[in-house]
Motif scaffolding. Sequence first.
Motif, PDB file in Angstrom:
ATOM      1  N   ARG A 148       0.897   4.260  -2.808  1.00  0.00           N
ATOM      2  CA  ARG A 148       0.746   5.680  -2.445  1.00  0.00           C
ATOM      3  C   ARG A 148       1.935   6.502  -2.925  1.00  0.00           C
ATOM      4  O   ARG A 148       1.767   7.637  -3.381  1.00  0.00           O
ATOM      5  N   GLU A 197       0.824  -1.207   0.000  1.00  0.00           N
ATOM      6  CA  GLU A 197       0.000   0.000   0.000  1.00  0.00           C
ATOM      7  C   GLU A 197       0.860   1.260   0.000  1.00  0.00           C
ATOM      8  O   GLU A 197       0.533   2.263  -0.644  1.00  0.00           O
ATOM      9  N   GLU A 220       1.593   6.947  -6.744  1.00  0.00           N
ATOM     10  CA  GLU A 220       0.520   7.896  -7.057  1.00  0.00           C
ATOM     11  C   GLU A 220       0.902   9.317  -6.679  1.00  0.00           C
ATOM     12  O   GLU A 220       0.581  10.265  -7.399  1.00  0.00           O
ATOM     13  N   GLU A 221       1.605   9.486  -5.565  1.00  0.00           N
ATOM     14  CA  GLU A 221       2.064  10.822  -5.162  1.00  0.00           C
ATOM     15  C   GLU A 221       3.051  11.381  -6.183  1.00  0.00           C
ATOM     16  O   GLU A 221       2.997  12.567  -6.537  1.00  0.00           O
TER      17      GLU A 221
END
Length: 174
Positions: free
Chosen positions: A87, A83, A90-91
């Motif tokens: 993240r 996860e 995506e950031e």
Amino acid sequence: MCQLWFVNRTPPWRKFVETQIDIFFEAHAAREMEMAEIGESAGTASPSAPKAPPQRTVTLPCPNVFMKLQFCLGASKIQHSPELYVRMIEEGLRQVFGIVGGAIDFQILKTNLTDATTLVKLDKRDYPKFRTALTMLGWYENDACAIRVLDTSNFLMSLATDSRHLMENFTQSS
């Protein structure tokens, strides 16, 4: 009267074209003779021998790109997890390309938490943007970080093993 004048007289360009055609065929015949002489002196078969069919390479179109990534976090106490990797990616996409960049579709296929590597699958058209975002990511939640691209391929099987060390891995496992 005009018709008789045209019939009896040949156009001036016709003679030029005929001489050019003759020159071409003479040069072609001379070249064939040279090639036949070269073939006989080299001991090869005559030009009339049957030729092998031409070889062709078939490239399979693959709509996806597979990447092997390694995540490096600075001196932070963040627990590594799939996860967290999603993240971070995506950031990075949002930082570089905004909301539109964050919409790039990718899948994490497998994660190895011991050496912080993961296999990612994404569309071939999104690869340049994805790779740029991974390169530009330097901070995540006020901690220094980096995502290294270890390997990239159109086929997942080529990422599964390293062909250079295949025999070493085989002898170690047996």
